[in-house]
Structures are given as C-alpha cells and as structure tokens.
Design an enzyme around this catalytic site. Structure first.
Site, short mmCIF file in Angstrom:
data_model
loop_
_atom_site.label_atom_id
_atom_site.label_comp_id
_atom_site.label_asym_id
_atom_site.label_seq_id
_atom_site.Cartn_x
_atom_site.Cartn_y
_atom_site.Cartn_z
N ASP A 317 0.84 -1.20 0.00
CA ASP A 317 0.00 0.00 0.00
C ASP A 317 0.87 1.26 0.00
OD1 ASP A 317 -2.21 1.67 0.05
OD2 ASP A 317 -2.60 1.43 2.18
N CYS A 622 -16.88 -5.31 9.18
CA CYS A 622 -17.42 -4.25 10.05
C CYS A 622 -16.35 -3.46 10.79
CB CYS A 622 -18.38 -4.85 11.09
SG CYS A 622 -19.48 -6.13 10.45
CA CA Z 1 -4.31 2.54 -0.40
#
Ligand code: CA
Length: 699
Positions: A317, A622
C-alpha cells in the site's frame, strides 16, 4: 489563448506578476497566483503547491497575539481534511461527502451551502471515511468531486449547481476524496478505491461544459490490449500473464497533482496496487507500471511525458499519491527545477521535473522494506525482510506510510520542507486464497487473522516498533532532518509555512500550533479538543491577515493505528472551521462529552461456533469502521452500546440498509441472514462481557 502566447506569458510571469494578474484577466490568475498573497486560489496556493505564504503581519514577534475570531459549524461528525480556498474575501471549503460552503471572511457569515446529496450507502465504498480534501476555483466557478464520484461545477456567487458529470463505472467501488485542479480550462480529477479492487485513472473535463476531454488509465486492463495509450502498451509488459485483472490492478489517483506552467507539465501521483500483495495481484510479475509512480503528462491531451516509479511492484500500500511540491533548488552548484515527494514508502525523493531524472532519495523515517535507492538505476534495493507472499511479515512503514495525504510545505526563506510524518509498523498477512468479491475489500490481506493477533495479545513483532507522529523540517539540499516535533498521535494535520518565519500545523490530539520555521521553537498553541487533520491556509482581507483551518477527527485516522495508546474520543466529533487573526478573542465552540456507558445488553445468543464465525465476519466487514472487537475508537456508533436498541432490527440494518441515509449501507450482496445472525451474536457477546466489567467496577 494560443499555445505560443501561453508559453510567452508563462516565461515572463516571474517578472510581471502583478501586471499579469490584471492584464491577462481571470484566465491567468492561477498561473500568477504568486502575485495574490491575499488570496489562496488553488489547493496548494500556487500550481507549485509550496503552501508558502509571503504574508508577514503574523510573524514570530506577533504570533503570540493570534486568537480565534470566528468558528463555523461544518454540520458533520465525520472527518474534515480540506484546504479552504480564499478568493477576494470569500472562503470556500468542502466538508464531508463533498459538501461545499462559502463564508464571508470578515464576519464568518455563511453565504451559501451546496449539498451534493451523496447517498449514505456509498460510505462503505471508501477505505477511510467520507472525507473531501478541497475544491478548485476557476472563472467564477467552484469545482468539487462528490464522495460518490460526480464532478460538480458550482456558481461561486450563488452556490447554484451549473453542471455535474458522473466520472466512474458505478458498479465498482470508487470514491472521490481529492481536490480537483484546473489547468488551462480543464478540470483534472482522479479517484480512490484500490483497497476494494478498481482500475485507477484520472481525467480532464472542460470547465465550461463538463465534457470529458481525455482520460489517463494508470494500469492496463489486460496483457493483450487493445490498450488506451502507448504508455499502457509499454506498461502491459510489466504485468504477468497470471495477473488478477478482475481486481482492477489499482493505481488510483486520489490526491496529489501539481503543474509547471513554464514546462507545461502536469504532475500526478499514483496509488498502490489492487490487491496489495504483488504475488497475489500479478504472480511472477514485474514492476506493475504505473503503480506507486509519479507521472508527468501533457495537460492538453493527457500524453505521458515521463514517469518515475517509487515502489516497483508495490506490495505494501505504498502509494505515491502524496503531495508533489515544485521548487527551484541549488544542487551540485547549479539551480535545478525539481519536484519533491515524500511518499508512503519512507524515502524523500527529488527529481528533475523536466526530465524525471532521480537526483536524490533518502529515508526520512525508518523503512525496513528497502535498504536504499540506487541512484544509478533509480530503483530501491529491497531487503527481502518485507516479502509477505508466503507468510506474515512485520514491515515498516505501516500502510498509512511514513507520510500520507497531509500536505507538506516548503519555505524558500529557510530552505526547509515541513513534512507531517508518522511512524509505525504493520503485520502483513496474506489470505489463503484470493477471490475477488465485488463491493468488498480486496486487499488480499487476512483481516480476521490479523485482528485475532491483536485480540489474543499475540506477539507478532509489531509491538516492538514505536507508534507516533512527527512534524519534520527536512533540508532537501543537505538531505537530512534539521528539527522535529514529536506528537503522540500518528495522524496530524497538513502544514503551512510563511514569510513570517512560521510553520502552522494542527494535531491529532486537538491542538493548533505555530513554530519558528528555522528552528522549530513552538511560539503559539491553542487547544480545540477534537483532532485536527485539515491543512491551514493564510490570506488577508482589508489589510488584516487571517489563518483558517478545519478541525474534526476522521479519515484514515479513524482506522485507529494508534488507538491502543489513546482509546476513544473524548468528545462528540462535531467539526468546525476555525479562523484566527491577531487580537482575536472569540471563545472556542463547546464540545459535548461523549458518553461511553454501556446500557444493559440483550441476553447472549447463538452457539459458540456461531459467535466465532460472527467474530471473523465482523472483522472482515465491520471492524474497519466500527473498531476491533466492536469497540468504537472513532466517531461512529459503538455497537456494544447500540445493540441494545438495534438488536430486533439488526438484520434490517445490516442486510437491507435501514440506516443507509446515515452512512450505514446494507450488505446483502456480501452477507447472508445466518452471517448477520452470527455477527449479532458476536456483538451481543462482546456487549455482555464489557457490560459485566463495567458493572463490577461500579460496585
Ligand atoms: Ca491505499
């Protein structure tokens, strides 16, 4: 205007700034934004996005007299991340969902509000809250991207909508959170969604009509094509034949852009891969262009001129969507036109912005995934310690990166870049088998397994790493940190620096502070209460200098990377726009203390197996918003509290979207009735456990 006359104007803008602003009219205002220090006309103040203001009324000697003059209710409890714009005494800002408000700066009076009416259920398609980072201004119009991906033009005087266009395939989980930029009459906008499985792109729309003029896809759609551009034909060779194309590839353009009018190049930052892990996404593949790259494109047609990939084959990421800042620096004895970025991966990059040549790359925080960047090849040298393709690995920086969307700033006076950094590690753990599920998270991460390690108190190695935030003053020429201010929370606000030798920043723990830009001495500070993530701006009206900042917790911070240290929010997260000036004496708005008392929950239900199953489902679907183990660590409802009220209608809410107007979507596409019953059983179990602890501590 012809291209030739545009170039001539561009070439002389440094010499004739004030004249140009008038002579060229509105069309040239953004190019000559430097000449209007009283205004803040575009996201980073000027196209170079330095977030540096020449105003000096507020300076090291006077800042102690800075005080609040007005606060405006932003009518939200969700995160606020915008940079307001100021055009001739009127402040324009976006709030949650892409809502826009205009204020008279002198009085704080709201002139209008525009609500894009985003359907609440769209909240589930965003990784990190329903935030918006700002609007664009051009020729009497305000442009905003709504959270559900419509680009909207609004009349700056009246707040009336002029046009709106849909920018996405509405069957995929895209969201717009970034600010548009306007370049040569074109509104440029991208979007986010790589955590959910989308294909990244950014597009240019005609500011007058809303007509799409070009679109740049950042990753191919297949190995074979046909590809939309030559750039993509080249990129396709860096993806394996086994690529999971159905997951979109990622590469979303969700935040940074800057523009050099002289070179006529638009710079754009590209996000992470989808799914995250390179071996899941493109097994045996290569660099996966143009993930985690900085692109230089021709704004006229979207043609790629050069690119630089910060994290080839990104697995963590590590987006390169962080702030792209342009400056002219003296390097190796000569002035270079550079571009600077501190992307998530922990390295501070300086590139020649004309050619894309890498000039330097240095770690601004500890990063375990790569030892260094080889300046000859331009490539990072990976350590191998961060390869999680075969099993869990603890990696630093964590997924929020060493630096996220919070803009940095550059002060030509001190020569320093002020970076809102954060430090932390993450356990990356692959799923056993990746299956793309539309509408769900598609990161390829074993979220229930990762949450179970927290819950069980398992020692994974993450606990050995520190977690904190730090404002860093970075010398891009000396390539090192000059000073730093450490904050307890990881996520803090964007930075602003001024010719008054000041740096302004809000903090995650609710303070707003000014530091001496050259040495970091704190000269002024006020406390609001709720966390500040927004980026301050400064401007002047009728000879008075103002500073404004949005205050309200949320965004990626709501995911609680430092929640263990802080627990829960003290106050209900009402968001405000705060405006300061010298001699300001207004009171801060009162915040309501949040009550965490648990009411008596319904009696436990379900078998042990159901509760276990419910726990995994909860942490898959959730927990991102409602917190691990059903403990809310953000502004959203604590389900251990609300289950008392909602137990009977739980399936109506979770499956059918009874509360979707509030931002709680239905999940009937991903969950079955028995799934929801299992989740309910898990929440009720958690509520009973903690209720008993609460009651016994009262006795
Ligand atoms: Ca991202």
């Amino acid at each position: 205007m012809s291209r030739a006359s545009f170039l001539i104007l561009s070439a002389c803008w440094l010499l004739f700034l004030p004249e140009l602003a008038h002579a060229g009219g509105e069309k040239n205002r953004l190019i000559a934004a430097e000449a209007e220090p009283q205004n803040w006309l575009t996201y980073g103040r000027t196209y170079g996005e330095q977030r540096y203001s020449p105003l000096v009324q507020i300076n090291t000697a006077t800042v102690s007299r800075l005080g609040l003059i007005w606060a405006a209710d932003m009518e939200t409890i969700r995160g606020l991340e915008a940079t307001p714009l100021i055009v001739d005494g009127v402040l324009y800002t976006s709030g949650s969902w892409g809502m826009v408000m205009a204020f008279d700066v002198r009085t704080g009076k709201r002139l209008w509000k525009y609500d894009p009416q985003v359907p609440g259920y769209w909240a589930r398609y965003g990784c990190c809250d329903v935030v918006n980072r700002g609007v664009a201004y051009w020729e009497g119009r305000i442009f905003v991207g709504s959270f559900d991906d419509r680009l909207i033009a609004i009349d700056a005087k009246t707040g009336q909508e002029i046009w709106q266009v849909n920018t996405i395939d509405r069957t995929r989980s895209y969201t717009i959170t970034g600010a548009p930029r306007v370049v040569k009459g074109k509104v440029i906008i991208g979007n986010g969604g790589a955590e959910f499985g989308v294909r990244g792109y950014f597009s240019a729309y005609d500011a007058d009509s809303g007509k799409m003029l070009w679109r740049f896809y950042t990753v191919p759609a297949s190995n074979e094509g046909p590809h939309e551009s030559l750039a993509l034909s080249r990129a396709a060779a860096t993806w394996s034949k086994a690529t999971r194309w159905e997951a979109g590839g990622g590469g979303t353009v969700w935040d940074s852009m800057s523009y050099d009018p002289e070179l006529d190049l638009l710079y754009v930052g590209v996000g992470n891969g989808s799914p995250w892990g390179r071996e899941i996404r493109s097994p045996g593949g290569g660099d996966n262009l143009y993930l985690s790259s900085i692109l230089a494109v021709d704004p006229d047609d979207g043609r790629l001129v050069w690119y630089y990939q910060t994290t080839p084959g990104d697995s963590w990421d590590y987006t390169a969507t962080q702030h792209i800042l342009l400056a002219d620096l003296k390097l190796g004895g000569r002035i270079r036109k550079v571009l600077m970025q501190a992307p998530k991966n922990g390295f501070f990059y300086i590139l020649d912005r004309e050619t894309g040549e890498l000039l330097s790359a240095d770690k601004y925080i500890n990063a375990t995934w790569a030892s260094h960047v080889d300046l000859k090849t331009g490539r990072p040298v990976e350590t191998g310690q961060a390869d999680w393709s075969n099993g869990p690995k603890v990696v630093m920086p964590f997924d929020p990166g060493g630096h996220n969307w919070q803009p940095m700033s550059f002060n030509p006076g001190t020569g320093l870049v002020y970076i809102p950094t954060h430090v932390g590690a993450l356990l990356y753990k692959p799923v056993d088998k990746f299956t793309y599920r539309p509408g769900a998270e598609n990161m390829g991460m074993d979220l229930p397994g990762i949450f179970r390690t927290f819950v069980g108190g398992e020692k994974t190695g993450v606990e050995k790493y520190p977690v904190y935030g730090e404002l860093q003053a970075w010398d891009p020429v000396a390539r090192k940190k000059i000073w730093g201010v450490v904050y307890p929370r990881t996520m803090n606000g964007g930075t602003l620096t001024t010719a008054g030798n000041l740096v302004f920043q809000g903090t995650g723990d609710g303070r707003f502070a000014a530091y001496k830009a050259d040495d970091g001495t704190r000269l002024w500070q006020v406390s609001f209460g709720n966390g500040i993530l927004g980026s301050p701006v400064t401007y002047s009206v009728d000879g008075r200098q103002y500073v404004s900042v949005l205050a309200g917790w949320g965004g990626a911070a709501m995911l609680g990377h430092d929640a263990g240290k802080f627990g829960r929010l003290k106050y209900i997260n009402n968001g405000y726009l705060l405006t300061f000036a010298l001699g300001g004496k207004a009171e801060f708005p009162d915040l309501e203390v949040r009550d965490y008392t648990l009411p008596k929950p319904p009696p436990p239900t379900g078998t042990k197996q159901q509760v276990e199953n419910g726990m995994d489902l909860y942490h898959s679907h959730c927990a991102r918003c409602h917190g691990a183990m059903a403990i809310s660590i953000n502004m959203l409802p604590d389900l251990r509290q609300s289950i008392t009220r909602t137990s009977d209608v739980f399936a109506d809410i979770v499956l059918d979207g009874l509360l979707q107007a509030n931002g709680m979507a239905g999940f009937s596409d991903l969950l079955t009735k028995p799934d929801v019953e299992a989740i309910r059983a898990f929440i009720i179990k958690r509520a009973n456990e903690d209720y008993q602890v609460q009651e016994s501590s009262r006795r």
